[in-house]
Design a protein around this motif. Structure first.
Motif, short mmCIF file in Angstrom:
data_model
loop_
_atom_site.label_atom_id
_atom_site.label_comp_id
_atom_site.label_asym_id
_atom_site.label_seq_id
_atom_site.Cartn_x
_atom_site.Cartn_y
_atom_site.Cartn_z
N CYS A 73 24.83 29.95 15.05
CA CYS A 73 24.98 30.91 13.86
C CYS A 73 25.53 32.27 14.36
N TYR A 74 24.93 32.60 15.15
CA TYR A 74 25.30 33.93 15.95
C TYR A 74 26.67 33.90 16.64
N ASP A 75 26.80 32.76 17.73
CA ASP A 75 27.70 32.61 18.42
C ASP A 75 29.14 32.63 17.40
N TYR A 76 29.14 31.71 16.42
CA TYR A 76 30.13 31.41 15.52
C TYR A 76 30.42 32.70 15.09
N GLU A 77 29.54 33.53 14.39
CA GLU A 77 29.91 34.66 14.03
C GLU A 77 30.62 35.70 14.82
N ASP A 78 29.94 35.74 15.69
CA ASP A 78 30.76 36.62 17.08
C ASP A 78 32.21 36.20 17.04
N ALA A 79 32.42 34.93 17.13
CA ALA A 79 33.84 34.41 17.11
C ALA A 79 34.51 34.85 16.04
N TYR A 80 34.21 34.57 14.78
CA TYR A 80 34.64 34.96 13.79
C TYR A 80 34.99 36.57 13.38
N LEU A 81 34.11 37.26 13.78
CA LEU A 81 34.31 38.63 13.65
C LEU A 81 35.35 39.06 14.65
N GLU A 82 35.46 38.56 15.81
CA GLU A 82 36.43 38.71 16.65
C GLU A 82 37.93 38.90 16.09
N LYS A 83 38.16 37.97 15.03
CA LYS A 83 39.40 37.97 14.34
C LYS A 83 39.15 38.56 13.01
N ASN A 84 38.21 38.69 12.38
CA ASN A 84 38.18 38.90 11.14
C ASN A 84 36.96 39.95 10.59
#
Length: 211
Positions: A73-84
């Motif tokens: 969850c935290y890895d996906y979150e970091d990736a999402y927040l890099e773009k959003n």
């Protein structure tokens, strides 16, 4: 009082919609569970430690599997927040820039490593926040993390701006006053100070410093 420590979620910005989307994807891919999380559900969880959120969100998984899914969850979150980006509350960036002229600004949050850095990057405040610590750095209760940050930076007195009862309890543990951001995610009983809008903070700090 020249040192202000900020919470992030519910105080500076709201990233719950973006995070919910990323966590739903991670939980489905790693555990085959349709979590159906949304921003409103996460607002009730944010402010707790990462471990507490995991237990509340995934109670039927064993500890090992839960830890694996939460890390995803935290890895996906970091990736999402890099773009959003999350959504900063109105006036936050201007207020932080104004405060940085006269105060030392810090951040303490119950988030994972990297989350504070991402928030500050979007706010263009990386060079104006003196230091920050999070649960991912320390693995400790927020009150202990506040105390560590204060010790690390030789801070004798500070005030914390947050939005939950957990923030209030952390401030009691750290023996510092709290400014309750009432526009955020939670409720607080008997805070020392209240702001209904982040733009009220400079005037409140000036008032505190004239006492």
């Amino acid at each position: 009082m020249k040192n202000i420590i900020f919470d992030i979620d519910g105080t500076l910005w709201d990233s719950t919609d973006v995070v919910a989307e990323s966590w739903n994807e991670a939980i489905w891919e790693k555990a085959g569970i349709k979590a159906n999380l949304d921003g409103d559900k996460l607002k009730k969880l944010f402010g707790k430690t990462m471990d507490e959120i995991g237990r509340l969100m995934l109670p039927d998984l064993d500890d090992e599997k839960r830890a694996e899914v939460c890390q995803a969850c935290y890895d996906y979150e970091d990736a999402y927040l890099e773009k959003n980006s999350g959504v900063f509350y109105d006036g936050v960036i201007d207020t932080l820039n104004e405060l940085a002229k006269d105060y030392n600004l810090y951040v303490v949050s119950n988030c994972q490593v990297g989350y504070i850095e991402t928030t500050l990057r979007y706010a263009n405040m990386t060079d104006k926040v003196k230091d920050h610590l999070c649960y991912g750095d320390t693995g400790l209760h927020k009150g202990e993390t506040i105390k560590l940050l204060m010790k690390k930076n030789n801070i004798d007195e500070a005030i914390y701006v947050g939005d939950t009862q957990g923030d209030f309890e952390a401030c009691e543990m750290a023996n510092i006053p709290m400014i309750f951001a009432s526009y955020g995610f939670g409720k607080v009983e008997n805070p020392a100070y209240i702001i209904n809008d982040i733009k009220e903070l400079p005037a409140l700090m000036a008032k505190i410093n004239t006492k």
